[in-house]
Design a protein around this motif. Sequence first.
Motif, PDB file in Angstrom:
ATOM      1  N   GLU A 184      -0.880  -6.373  -6.054  1.00  5.51           N
ATOM      2  CA  GLU A 184      -0.509  -7.281  -5.306  1.00  5.51           C
ATOM      3  C   GLU A 184       1.087  -7.409  -4.799  1.00  5.51           C
ATOM      4  O   GLU A 184       1.613  -7.255  -3.515  1.00  5.51           O
ATOM      5  N   GLY A 237      -5.002  -4.678   3.197  1.00  2.00           N
ATOM      6  CA  GLY A 237      -3.635  -5.452   3.760  1.00  2.00           C
ATOM      7  C   GLY A 237      -2.270  -5.041   3.019  1.00  2.00           C
ATOM      8  O   GLY A 237      -0.990  -5.243   2.666  1.00  2.00           O
ATOM      9  N   ALA A 238      -2.154  -4.276   1.996  1.00  2.00           N
ATOM     10  CA  ALA A 238      -1.197  -3.933   0.117  1.00  2.00           C
ATOM     11  C   ALA A 238      -1.710  -2.579   0.273  1.00  2.00           C
ATOM     12  O   ALA A 238      -0.721  -2.714  -0.656  1.00  2.00           O
ATOM     13  N   GLU A 282       0.896   0.016   1.464  1.00  2.00           N
ATOM     14  CA  GLU A 282       2.484   0.723   2.644  1.00  2.00           C
ATOM     15  C   GLU A 282       2.026   1.724   3.105  1.00  2.00           C
ATOM     16  O   GLU A 282       2.614   2.157   4.328  1.00  2.00           O
ATOM     17  N   TYR A 330      -2.587  -3.335  10.361  1.00  2.00           N
ATOM     18  CA  TYR A 330      -1.883  -4.085   9.116  1.00  2.00           C
ATOM     19  C   TYR A 330      -0.472  -3.141   9.283  1.00  2.00           C
ATOM     20  O   TYR A 330      -0.276  -2.743  10.575  1.00  2.00           O
ATOM     21  N   HIS A 331       0.590  -3.170   8.126  1.00  2.00           N
ATOM     22  CA  HIS A 331       1.527  -2.587   8.056  1.00  2.00           C
ATOM     23  C   HIS A 331       1.297  -1.474   7.955  1.00  2.00           C
ATOM     24  O   HIS A 331       2.058  -0.300   7.995  1.00  2.00           O
ATOM     25  N   THR A 332      -0.095  -0.556   7.636  1.00  2.00           N
ATOM     26  CA  THR A 332       0.433  -0.002   6.732  1.00  2.00           C
ATOM     27  C   THR A 332       0.705   2.097   7.272  1.00  2.00           C
ATOM     28  O   THR A 332       0.745   2.327   8.939  1.00  2.00           O
ATOM     29  N   THR A 366       8.182   0.091   4.134  1.00  2.00           N
ATOM     30  CA  THR A 366       7.139  -1.104   4.955  1.00  2.00           C
ATOM     31  C   THR A 366       6.749  -2.247   4.548  1.00  2.00           C
ATOM     32  O   THR A 366       5.620  -3.033   5.082  1.00  2.00           O
ATOM     33  N   PHE A 367       7.014  -2.321   2.960  1.00  2.00           N
ATOM     34  CA  PHE A 367       6.197  -3.018   2.300  1.00  2.00           C
ATOM     35  C   PHE A 367       6.989  -5.082   2.647  1.00  2.00           C
ATOM     36  O   PHE A 367       5.810  -5.839   3.089  1.00  2.00           O
ATOM     37  N   ARG A 420       4.398  -6.565   5.117  1.00  2.00           N
ATOM     38  CA  ARG A 420       2.953  -7.552   4.869  1.00  2.00           C
ATOM     39  C   ARG A 420       2.359  -8.183   5.455  1.00  2.00           C
ATOM     40  O   ARG A 420       3.091  -8.929   5.889  1.00  2.00           O
ATOM     41  N   LYS A 421       1.440  -8.269   5.811  1.00  2.00           N
ATOM     42  CA  LYS A 421       0.722  -9.748   6.382  1.00  2.00           C
ATOM     43  C   LYS A 421       0.042 -10.215   5.337  1.00  2.00           C
ATOM     44  O   LYS A 421       0.733 -11.037   4.195  1.00  2.00           O
ATOM     45  N   VAL A 439      -2.936 -10.431   2.577  1.00  2.00           N
ATOM     46  CA  VAL A 439      -3.359  -9.471   1.366  1.00  2.00           C
ATOM     47  C   VAL A 439      -4.653  -9.931   0.890  1.00  2.00           C
ATOM     48  O   VAL A 439      -4.562 -11.663   0.209  1.00  2.00           O
TER      49      VAL A 439
END
Length: 554
Positions: free
Chosen positions: A245, A318-319, A321, A341-343, A381-382, A385-386, A388
Amino acid sequence: MLEGKSIDPATLELLEIAEAEGMPTAFSRCETIKPCPIGREGNCCKHCFMGHCRLVGKTTTGICGATLETVQARNFTRAAAAGSASHSDHGRNMAMTLIAVGEGKAPGFQVKDEKKLRRVAGYLGVPTDKRTTQEIALDVGKTALAEFGKQEGELLYLKRAPQKRQEIWRKLQIGPRGIDREVTEAMHRTTMGVDQDAEHILLQAMRVSLADGWGGSMLSTDISDILFGTPTPVMGAFNFGVLQEDQVNLVIHGHEPTLAELIVVMANDPDLLKYAESKGAKGINIVGMCCSGNELLMRHGVPMAGNFLQSDLIMASGAVEAMVVDYQCVMQGMQAAAEHYHTKVITTSPKAKITGATHIEFDDHRGIEIAKLIIRTAIDTFPNRKKVHIPNYIEPAIVGFSHEYIAYMQGGSYRESFRPLNDAIMNGRIRGLAGVAGCNNPHTMHDNAHVNIIKELIKNDVLVVTTGCAIAGGKHGMLTPEVMEFAGPGLREVCQAIGIPPVLHMGSCVDNSRILTVLSQCATEGGLGEDISDLPGVGIAPEWMSEKAKRSLE
Ligand code: NFS
Ligand code: SF4
């Protein structure tokens, strides 16, 4: 809705989230796409443009007159050729990296297992006396590479099969000459108007498959061991719970261990760790997926986040990257999933791009620099995150049983043998050997067949080895010593005496070649016959989907 999709609670948990957030997965797409039954049965021919011909109902031949048998044999052989081409192209890359190491042009890589290098040199007829490691590596790499383009003779590794088997191959004229030649010939013979006798076509399917098992795959396994070390048992862990996390998570997915090895090393680089901290992360966490995951797991104990059907789903945590991929079994749908997501999906092979993904191309002459750039991209990218949600499922496992290690367990360094195993089969304490391999397929309940087949086999005193995405068992406690209590009494006794668990993790899918060499040695050890076919052995890919698995099934 989710009922029946997977036996893995972690998968179901993220599927629920994915569904709620409208993130597409292979599971959801499978709801709407029904496979074409004609194609699925192999009854459709697309090999020329008088067709395509669908051989159904009263239609028993195509426009050219090709019969159903011919069409099916051609389709099967093409799939086998594609599977062989894939495993073998991976093997080719490994040979090229070994050559680069031999030439001193691959910083970050070296020969890690000198003993294996010398052993492989022996198989390939490369002299070793009074030569440096680098010289031997260069020649082994070049000889291995020459196996791909060879036009005549037969593959050097065929000699590793029992004598009787080699004679059968020669008699049937299916001993592969060169790996590329067999793939090309399979394509040629199956094009319109060439080979039109089903049995004759299938002989080429066997030849192209042998070119994989005793060629491309075996070379790939051997060279990976030379460069990265021959696996010995190591503790690992399975499932989504291996994501962290508070750390930058990189998932390594695909098949080639080369870049992945450097990423694992560079994840400990103090500058990168500091950079990660500057972005609010407590560390850099590398986890594996599918076959690249297996390679890292069995050599370094790098935790395994999941198998094939979990590879786009993991984004819903969501975890993630970065999803770092090279080639094979990398679903294009991953990019669509990542966009929720942000990936960042990062493609790394010159052979494989995905529309919309970030491409950072690997080059083994500049490996370290590229590994660092990939990790840096993940770190950047970390902060994006939105929400998780990491399912709290993590299962310990003991993995990494190479042929060499199993032989060592049975006789020590100087008397490597398979005698105890052979004796156990002969006196009936072990009833057989089973290889459970292959993929997942959303048309069948995820992991269900793998896990239940393994359970039944060990209960019935059958020793199991497992590779590829069939390592599903790892998520369900099948790769721990505790599983011994589910084993039949004979198998349990033998495993305790030798000191191995009843289910042995042997690596990625190209490592099915480890199964071939183990079986070969069992056969030549004596007492059970003279050929692999004399052994009470079976190979199963119960949830297969890839053409590579079709090849393995032969
Ligand atoms: Ni094997 Fe590896 Fe998995 Fe199937 Fe794909 S990852 S080579 S083909 S899906 S087992
Ligand atoms: Fe039809 Fe024959 Fe052409 Fe195949 S090769 S598409 S069966 S005409």
